[in-house]
Design a protein around this motif. Structure first.
Motif, mmCIF file in Angstrom:
data_model
loop_
_atom_site.group_PDB
_atom_site.id
_atom_site.type_symbol
_atom_site.label_atom_id
_atom_site.label_comp_id
_atom_site.label_asym_id
_atom_site.label_seq_id
_atom_site.Cartn_x
_atom_site.Cartn_y
_atom_site.Cartn_z
ATOM 1 N N LEU A 869 -9.591 42.430 17.055
ATOM 2 C CA LEU A 869 -8.835 43.522 17.657
ATOM 3 C C LEU A 869 -8.402 43.214 19.086
ATOM 4 N N ARG A 870 -8.955 42.115 19.649
ATOM 5 C CA ARG A 870 -8.722 41.764 21.055
ATOM 6 C C ARG A 870 -9.080 42.948 21.954
ATOM 7 N N LYS A 871 -10.214 43.579 21.681
ATOM 8 C CA LYS A 871 -10.573 44.814 22.356
ATOM 9 C C LYS A 871 -12.044 44.792 22.741
ATOM 10 N N ARG A 872 -12.333 45.327 23.928
ATOM 11 C CA ARG A 872 -13.722 45.466 24.336
ATOM 12 C C ARG A 872 -14.354 46.617 23.564
ATOM 13 N N VAL A 873 -15.521 46.354 22.973
ATOM 14 C CA VAL A 873 -16.149 47.375 22.134
ATOM 15 C C VAL A 873 -17.473 47.865 22.695
ATOM 16 N N ALA A 874 -18.037 47.183 23.667
ATOM 17 C CA ALA A 874 -19.313 47.639 24.215
ATOM 18 C C ALA A 874 -19.555 47.029 25.577
ATOM 19 N N ASP A 875 -20.285 47.765 26.381
ATOM 20 C CA ASP A 875 -20.725 47.291 27.682
ATOM 21 C C ASP A 875 -22.247 47.392 27.686
ATOM 22 N N CYS A 876 -22.917 46.259 27.586
ATOM 23 C CA CYS A 876 -24.382 46.232 27.512
ATOM 24 C C CYS A 876 -24.950 46.242 28.923
ATOM 25 N N SER A 916 -20.465 53.059 24.331
ATOM 26 C CA SER A 916 -21.284 52.324 25.281
ATOM 27 C C SER A 916 -20.451 51.574 26.303
ATOM 28 N N ALA A 917 -19.140 51.548 26.085
ATOM 29 C CA ALA A 917 -18.267 50.844 27.019
ATOM 30 C C ALA A 917 -17.824 51.741 28.172
ATOM 31 N N VAL A 918 -18.233 53.019 28.175
ATOM 32 C CA VAL A 918 -17.883 53.949 29.241
ATOM 33 C C VAL A 918 -19.132 54.236 30.068
#
Length: 1285
Positions: A869-876, A916-918
């Protein structure tokens, strides 16, 4: 001297004696140190030439091979060529490296003496143990001048007899210490008749050729007297060796005041005799390498060609020479039975391991059983109780006192019997003793008592419970570590399931054990006994295991955290939370402080395990290929290996002389390689930690290392600041290939999935692909081109990392905050992934089983991207500092990351979700009103969120703003709100009302009037909005730089804002009119309302100013500090002001004077915060070292330092002390830094610590009743805390 050489010399003796002249021959022999001057004088003293020649030959016959060769050369030099020819064919061959004469070597003379004395020959397969042999010789040396006893003792099969014989194979031992010879007697287990026969045989041997004693002695008394006479007269200074002595009465039969060497299993065997007594313990077994060498010699193979089962067999043999030899002898006859004999060892089938040999017992079980059979009956019972001990565990005396219900003295007396007979080993630990069994002894015991083991385990549990009734063992108890380590194991082995549930599901046990041992062992217990615990409640077991896994890194800190407080942070449904809440309620009745995290439900945690293996930054970590282990390395110069499931440490190696930058595990999981700033690359055995290879061909810092993927043809690749890549074959000691081409430091390298190519990236801005077979460059991708702009000056592009897609068709390279995705065949950039502009990419890795790409960032987080998707899906989020490394496990289910915060985190990728990316940012405001709490906060998407402070639910969310939000505020009557931007503009007007009003759990009457907020933006704008309509009432433009703070006055009619442009603006936001407060020359740090008409401000220019809000007039200007003023506070009575500065001082001022009342010194770092107590009596100041000082206001004297210097602490406050607040009664202080702390003002001691998931707390909002606290950490997690009643 070799036998054939000696025979030749004897055959030629007559001819040599008849012809030679000794004087010239002896000159040669003396010059080559074969003879001494004393020898020459003795020879010359003979009457005739023939007598002199005969004596010279006698002397040579007593010497070694070199003496014969020297004599041969002397004959040639003196013209006796015919005589020399007689010796030529039988001369010995001596290696050129051989010394002229070995004073300690094994000579023909020594061999003869040993043979005549009955000393057994070396075993067919012999491996030297030089350290033990030398220890025995050092002790034997003490018998040189006086009679005495030397006892070599140890358990069955440890090699006592072989070591004793080997110690005697030495020229110096025989010729200098025991010139009377050595006499070996194999004693064994004998009755009195057998011993008499041994004595008769020895006396007969000594009296050969003598007519003094025509008949043998008739009893032991006669035999002993005869032996004493013979040894004193005929064999003075000889050594008597008594091998395998079992009973002390035997020694009395040989007590003839001579020199005696004994081998025995019984350490106390010589207590019955008189004279000097020396002991040599044989406890250490064979090393793995020695064991493999023995097996290899038995089966006639090179060690490297042994089957893989050989290593396991040696480990199962526990270092016992006897067992290794038994197995080796069996394998020599049955070379295809490697697997069979390994299974027999693993299943403890000792009876099947039997082989007729020179050893007295055919099978291992016989050798061990005979040692136990000689014990008294009651001692046999006690010895069987030891079956429940664990391998390699030293047990304190007190444990066995509890088991047997005896006093320590009684227990030690019993155990000493076992120690003396080598059935048990003892170590002194200070004033106490610790006991342990050899692994083979324990294996034998457990096999013999297999049916009774559950009962024996149950017995020790019952005895423990009788001793520790209402408490767990404490550190002052000698036995505490044993119970914490093995009590659960005893319960499990005893099938005491209910007792195990009660223990493992107890917060008290968790607290007691982790405080002493850390969390790793407890996690390991939950894993090991999962099958038992899950019968009771699998959910509860998961609750406790998750709690320890995620909070374990905190449980290794000093002082030890309050585990009840940590438990309160668990989900409300967790058993950990339930028990913690019960304990917290009880403790608060006694004055303790505990906090509930009210909004924890909104937190989604991807972490599975957090481990702190290092005491400094962790630069790299990686999985083993079986996924069971993790290797990590860092700035503390060490390599650490630990279990991936529990974090339990397996190995620690001080690996290099400088920081270890990278580590990698070989595909066969046998080796781990490290590289360092010290320019070296090292390869270690993954199991033992032994150094296998050191490569020193790089001339500068080595940045990265990686093994190829295939376990068959393993290659190691390294890259360095010297601009080179190198590949290494572990089979050889030098570099296989050097790859030239980069023009600057090479930071990273990576093998393609099929190992055909190696990718590298460099500070020269290029990615290069190399053929691993030819070492030639295949392709080059210039990332510089992606950053070049026309007419702009070129900027340096530093490529930090590169990684291949799972199919090898794409290569990803990271520079700054961008990941470029290249098509390998065409070289085209097919995608660019841009992360946060405030961070730089440190590392990246792609999953082999999913489209996930992990990216490690400098702003403390790990991002996950979906490559399809070329997309960020999570921010750990969770790390507290720079993240240096990320790596997926082979199955893609787990991701690890390592950081400057000294931790390695494991993340579960199947928990990834977009929310989780917000995350929130630390710019917020909160209002406490009529029992309700309202929070206004911005997020990393440039949106505003209005949050219910009781539930943590989002009530309202704004559209994305056109600039980053830097501050926001609510008016105190909850009808106004403002925010400011970085463009310096404050806006009041109408904006499209696309607000999402969730209206979750809020009373309807709260929205009968509008809510107004103010927001300051990074672009300098300040906006005033009405909620819930979303209508922008005003946009206030005036500031030229970022707005740092905004606040409504109490009536809500005036809005005050401060900016980096060094001004403060006082707005009538309805009319947009403003008064500009100008006077500061640098950025305004903050301001505080003193009254309705007066404002206090402080700045980086070192001044504090008082303003009239109505007229804008500057009323006072205090030239306070040489550095920036970082904090100010006014006393509640309005009479005094305190200032805190970067110059490491704080000052107390009267508003009526520009001269400070008190200068407060003593801080060793920037003083960042200050606060008066509500009673105006004290002032608290906090600095960047995490230290808080409490001062008396009236005289400036120091009252307390928090934390007290006597406390053991890791980092005081975990960082800068950023905010301080006192309770209304001035008895409690709350502070923020790396976490939140509460302090007792009477003592200066810590009352409680709340560890946030992130760190660097900016401020904290506190309710007027000091019961509710609100803050946000650096990873965007909101904390609404309420004090437990």
């Amino acid at each position: 001297m070799e036998e054939r050489t000696r025979s030749c010399l004897l055959r030629s003796r007559s001819a040599i004696e008849q012809d030679i002249k000794t004087s010239y021959i002896m000159d040669h022999l003396i010059s080559e140190e074969v003879l001494h001057l004393e020898d020459e004088q003795t020879v010359k003293a003979q009457a005739t030439q023939r007598e002199r020649a005969a004596l010279l030959l006698d002397l040579i016959l007593q010497k070694d091979n070199y003496a014969v060769i020297s004599f041969y050369n002397a004959l040639l030099n003196e013209g006796y060529k015919e005589l020399a020819a007689l010796l030529q064919d039988d001369l010995p061959i001596i290696s050129p490296s051989t010394n002229k004469i070995s004073t300690d070597g094994l000579t023909a003379y020594v061999q003869t003496i040993l043979c005549e004395g009955g000393v057994p020959q070396r075993p067919v397969v012999f491996v030297d143990r030089p350290e033990l042999v030398q220890t025995i010789r050092n002790v034997l040396c003490k018998l040189e001048t006086a009679p005495g006893w030397v006892t070599i003792y140890g358990m069955a099969g440890c090699g006592k007899s072989v070591l004793a014989a080997e110690a005697l194979r030495n020229r110096r031992v025989i010729t200098e210490w025991f010139p009377g010879g050595v006499h070996w007697v194999a004693v064994g287990k004998q009755d009195r008749a057998g011993i008499l026969a041994k004595l008769q045989n020895l006396c007969s041997r000594f009296s050969q050729g003598s007519q003094s004693y025509p008949s043998p002695p008739l009893n032991t008394e006669e035999a002993r007297d005869r032996l004493r006479f013979l040894m004193a007269r005929k064999y003075p200074r000889s050594l008597l060796v008594l091998d395998d002595v079992w009973d002390s009465w035997v020694l009395k039969c040989f007590d003839v005041q001579c020199r005696v060497l004994i081998t025995s299993r019984d350490k106390s065997i010589t207590e019955a005799v008189t004279g000097n007594n020396f002991l040599v313990s044989v406890q250490s077994g064979l090393s793995n390498d020695k064991g493999l060498e023995i097996l290899a010699r038995f089966v006639n193979l090179e060690v490297s060609l042994l089957p893989e089962q050989a290593h396991s067999i040696v480990q199962e043999c526990k270092g016992s020479p006897l067992v290794v030899s038994l197995i080796g002898a069996l394998l020599r006859e049955f070379p295809n039975r490697w697997v069979y004999y390994l299974k027999q060892l693993q299943s403890k089938q000792f009876k099947r391991i039997r082989k007729s040999s020179s050893y007295d017992y055919e099978a291992l079980d016989e050798a061990m059983a005979i040692s136990i059979e000689v014990l008294e009956e009651d001692h046999k019972v006690y010895y069987k109780d030891l079956s429940i001990l664990k391998k390699d565990v030293k047990v304190p005396t007190k444990v066995l006192c509890i088991l047997w219900e005896m006093d320590a003295e009684e227990v030690e007396d019993i155990l000493q019997v076992f120690v003396n007979k080598s059935l048990l080993f003892c170590d002194r630990n200070g004033k106490s003793f610790q006991y342990y069994l050899h692994d083979l002894q324990l294996d034998f015991l457990t096999e013999q008592n297999r049916d009774r083991l559950p009962d024996l385990h149950a017995k020790i549990v019952r005895q423990y419970k009788k001793t520790y009734i209402r408490r767990f063992p404490s550190l002052s108890d000698e036995d505490c570590m044993y119970w914490y380590s093995f009590l659960a194991n005893h319960m499990a082995k005893a099938n005491m399931d209910k007792e195990l549930y009660s223990l493992m599901f107890s917060m008290d046990w968790i607290k007691a054990k982790t405080e002493l041992m850390g969390p790793a062992q407890l996690i390991n217990d939950f894993v090991e006994y999962k099958h038992i615990l899950d019968k009771e409640n699998s959910t509860v077991r998961e609750n406790f295991q998750e709690f320890l896994s995620l909070k374990g890194h905190l449980l290794v800190q000093k002082p030890f955290p309050d585990i009840v407080q940590l438990g309160l942070c668990q989900p409300d449904s967790s058993e950990v939370y339930r028990q913690a809440k019960l304990q917290a309620v009880e403790q608060t009745k006694k004055g303790a402080v505990y906090l509930e995290w009210m909004n924890k439900k909104s937190l989604h945690n991807l972490s599975r395990l957090v481990v702190r293996p290092h005491c400094d930054a962790v630069f790299h970590a990686c999985f083993s290929h079986d996924g069971l282990k993790i290797a990590s390395c860092g700035a503390d110069k060490t390599l650490q290996i630990f279990k991936s499931e529990t974090g339990e440490k397996l190995l620690e190696v001080l690996a290099h002389d400088d920081e270890v930058l990278c580590c990698t595990i070989s595909p066969d999981d046998k080796f781990v390689a490290t590289c360092s700033s010290d320019t070296k690359v090292k390869v270690w055995n993954l199991i033992s930690g032994q150094l296998f290879r050191t490569y020193s061909e790089h001339c500068e810092q080595v940045n990265y290392c990686q093994f190829s993927h295939s376990p068959h043809d393993i290659l190691l690749a390294t890259c360095s600041n010297d601009t080179y890549l190198k590949t290494w074959d572990l089979k050889v000691t030098s570099c296989k290939n050097t790859l030239f081409g980069h023009m600057n430091s090479v930071n990273h390298c990576s093998f393609s999935p099929d190992d055909q190519y190696l990718a590298s990236c460099s500070n020269d801005g290029t990615v290069k692909l190399w053929n691993t077979t030819s070492a030639n460059e295949w392709k080059c991708f210039d990332v510089n081109e992606q950053f070049r702009k026309s007419d702009d000056e070129e900027e340096e592009v530093l490529l930090k990392c590169c990684t291949w897609s799972s199919d090898g068709s794409q290569i990803m390279a990271a520079a700054k905050n961008i990941i470029f995705v290249f098509d390998v065949l065409t070289g085209d950039v097919v995608a660019e992934l841009t992360t946060s502009c405030y961070s730089s990419i440190q590392s990246c890795d792609i999953s082999l089983t999913s489209p996930l790409l992990a990216v490690a960032l400098s702003h403390y987080s790990v991002e996950l991207w979906d490559m399809e998707l070329r997309k960020r899906v999570a921010d750990c989020s969770g790390h507290l500092s720079w993240v240096h490394c990320v790596q997926f496990s082979l199955d893609g289910s787990t991701l690890l990351s390592s950081s400057d915060d000294q931790t390695v985190r494991l993340w579960e990728t199947n928990k990834v979700h977009s929310s989780s990316a917000v995350s929130l940012v630390r710019d917020m405001d909160a209002v406490f009103q009529q029992g309700e709490v309202i929070i206004l906060v911005s997020d990393n998407k440039k949106c505003l969120q209005l949050i219910n402070g009781k539930t943590g639910n989002v009530m309202s969310q704004s559209e994305v703003q056109d600039s980053r939000i830097r501050c926001c505020c609510l008016n105190q009557h909850v009808n106004l709100a403002a925010f400011g931007c970085a463009d310096g503009i404050l806006k009041v007007g109408v904006k499209s009302a696309k607000f999402v009003l969730q209206n979750i759990g809020w009373k309807r009457q709260q929205f009968q009037q509008s809510l107004l907020i103010a927001v300051g933006l990074e672009n300098g704008t300040v906006k005033v909005l009405e909620l819930p309509s979303g209508k922008i009432l005003r946009t206030l433009i005036g500031h030229m730089k970022c707005v740092q703070r905004c606040q409504f006055t109490s009536d809500g009619k005036t809005l005050i804002s401060s900016s980096d442009d060094s001004t403060i603006r006082v707005w009538n936001w309805h009319t947009k009119e403003c008064i500009v407060l100008e006077g500061h020359t640098e950025q305004v740090k903050n301001f505080k309302l003193l009254s309705k008409s007066q404002l206090l401000s402080w700045s980086f220019d070192g001044t504090v100013k008082v303003w009239n809000l109505i007229s804008g007039e500057m009323l006072k200007s205090f030239e306070c500090h040489d550095g920036a003023v970082l904090s100010c506070d006014a006393s509640p009575n309005g009479s005094k002001v305190a200032s805190a500065s970067a110059d490491k001082s704080a000052k107390i001022w009267s508003l009526n004077s520009t001269t400070p009342l008190h200068v407060l010194t003593g801080h060793n770092a920037c003083v960042r915060s200050c606060k008066f107590t509500w009673d105006n009596e004290s002032l608290a100041t906090g600095d960047d070292n995490g230290e808080i000082r409490i001062w008396r206001v009236r005289d400036g004297s120091l009252l307390h330092i928090c934390p007290n210097e006597l406390e053991i602490k890791d980092s005081k406050h975990g960082g800068w002390v950023t905010d301080l607040h006192f309770s209304p009664n001035s008895k409690i202080l709350v502070s923020t830094g790396g976490y939140i702390k509460w302090w007792d003002m009477n003592t200066g001691e810590s009352l409680q610590t709340f560890y946030t998931n992130g760190t660097n707390l900016k401020s904290i909002h506190v309710s007027s009743d000091f019961k509710t606290y609100i803050t946000i950490d650096n990873i965007g997690i909101l904390y609404i805390l309420k004090m437990v009643n």
